[in-house]
Design an enzyme around this catalytic site. Structure first.
Site, mmCIF file in Angstrom:
data_model
loop_
_atom_site.group_PDB
_atom_site.id
_atom_site.type_symbol
_atom_site.label_atom_id
_atom_site.label_comp_id
_atom_site.label_asym_id
_atom_site.label_seq_id
_atom_site.Cartn_x
_atom_site.Cartn_y
_atom_site.Cartn_z
ATOM 1 N N GLU A 165 -5.800 10.155 9.423
ATOM 2 C CA GLU A 165 -4.405 10.250 9.875
ATOM 3 C C GLU A 165 -4.234 11.266 10.996
ATOM 4 O OE1 GLU A 165 -1.551 10.110 6.711
ATOM 5 O OE2 GLU A 165 -2.217 8.070 6.310
ATOM 6 N N ASP A 216 0.864 -1.187 0.000
ATOM 7 C CA ASP A 216 0.000 0.000 0.000
ATOM 8 C C ASP A 216 0.898 1.235 0.000
ATOM 9 O OD1 ASP A 216 -2.248 1.683 0.182
ATOM 10 O OD2 ASP A 216 -2.214 1.667 2.356
#
Lengths: 293, 293
Positions: free
Chosen positions: B172, B12
């Site tokens: 995040e 990823d």
């Protein structure tokens, strides 16, 4: 004044540095400019020192190869983490945005009206008005480097740095004047002012943030905590003038035919579309460059 | 069943693919896993096809060099834009997340209760209940590729794709359950449902988004528009089992001593800190690798 038009390289991870180029074009419209946005590797602000230094040095070398005689690192993160790496790697003068920004904050703190952006005096008296506290909003990487704290402390100012990771994505989403951005700013500023209640000056430590200045003013008004807002774009442009031996505030090279050349490491179309808002004028003819990675 | 433990590479741009690894570990705990997060070059979601393909192929080649016998591209953006590039570059099977996700949406649309995440039937009758409309939330690059539309159309489903650039930064920032995230989701979902009012199924087209599933449910409830929510992590893990000739839902290799090795191209510390939330368990021993750039 230099005998010929200087060629000035301006470098940022993306679009934010165009606010610095905009200030340079106003003060020094006769120079040649080469701008590089390292958009394939942005954002720098969430990455490590080693990675940022590697990206920044390769970007700076590219601009030198294109003919830059002076380099402006128009990116707070790259300045905070990699200015010395870039200076060691290049045989030309390299000017970052942190020291000019700190000096502008110092001038504003000392004069309370150093520039036209100074609009309000804090309504509550400070317990020690001779000590000036500067609140710095910046990316996570810039805050972790503490480059602004060092630069401000050297000038006798106290500093509190606050990481604001959502502001760049909000600007890039185009939510410049948007209730969500107002709410995010209120959250970040409330946290920051709780930690630094004596702050009198707010330094925008990321070249994306000047686009949020109206929203920041709204948030400060809502919090009943007005601050003098400083961004480093104009201060950096003044530093370039000084370095070239030109007088501040009034210099215009007389030579005609100055050029702006733009390079981006990712999509040209996106650069042209988003970049115009930062530059304050339409932006076309961007060239693609592959710096590896 | 393969005679030995397979070594599966999982790739990823960052942390999101750990939700796929988490599903793989549940279904196939006896395999060896090598995970690469290309964190020095993230996010892919805002970049161009050429840049994403270049990054993805170099990341995939690294995992092959480390011994991967099968590669899972656990990133919607890299799958949508670069699956064929990766398949051409590697001599091993390469499985992406888009097709498994589309198949899971198809199953859910056909059965209305294909998995335990199916909780509600739309309260308003559909004008044409035999045509199933799938709403896909994804990054800008994934949406622009229209990979989900192609995959869903092939299965006889209508698709509407919606770019949600702020969701990854919000995850995040750690604002998983936060009023600002709820508000952003309400804005994105309102826009999407205005454009695709017949949607019955919501496909999470980014591996970050499963962490927002509770917030997405709240937003859908507030909008009075319940949808069946599908993420591709479990569907992708099932596809890996099928490819290895193992039965779905129940396979466990019996060989002991399986290993997970983690690599990141940026800060190890940040990878360990943020990655744990995605993997659902603590994550240590991450190794740094420089893939250039």
């Amino acid at each position: 004044m230099p005998p010929t038009q200087p060629t000035i390289g301006v470098f940022d991870s993306g679009f934010g540095g165009l606010t610095v180029l905009r200030a340079l074009l106003q003060l020094l419209p006769g120079a040649n400019y080469i701008y590089l946005g390292d958009t394939a590797r942005l954002p720098y602000g969430s990455k490590s020192h080693e990675t940022i230094a590697r990206y920044a040095v390769s970007s700076a070398k590219f601009l030198r190869e294109q003919g830059a005689e002076l380099l402006v690192v128009a990116c707070n993160t790259a300045t905070a983490l990699a200015l010395k790496d870039i200076q060691h790697a290049l045989p030309i003068p390299v000017i970052g945005v942190v020291e000019p920004g700190a000096h502008a904050a110092h001038s504003a703190s000392n004069h309370d009206q150093a520039r036209d952006k100074v609009v309000v005096i804090p309504s509550e008296p400070q317990s020690n008005s001779s000590t000036n506290h500067v609140l710095v909003l910046a990316t996570a990487a810039t805050v972790q480097s503490h480059a602004y704290t060092r630069a401000l402390n050297t000038l006798g100012l106290d500093a509190h740095e606050k990481a604001c990771p959502l502001l760049v994505p909000l600007v890039e989403e185009g939510w410049i004047n948007h209730p969500v951005t107002d709410e995010v700013l209120k959250i970040y500023l409330t946290e920051a002012l709780n930690e630094a209640p004596k702050a009198q000056t707010l330094l925008l430590g990321c070249t994306h943030y000047p686009l949020l200045e109206p929203a920041i003013r709204r948030a400060l008004t809502a919090l009943n905590h007005p601050l003098t807002i400083i961004d480093s774009a104009e201060a950096t442009a003044q530093t370039v003038l000084t370095h070239l031996g030109l007088p501040a505030h009034s210099s215009k090279l007389k030579a005609p035919g100055s050029q702006c050349t733009f390079y981006a490491t990712d999509s040209i179309e996106k650069f042209e579309r988003l970049g115009s808002a930062f530059l304050g004028q339409s932006l076309t003819g961007v060239r693609h460059v592959d710096l590896g990675g």
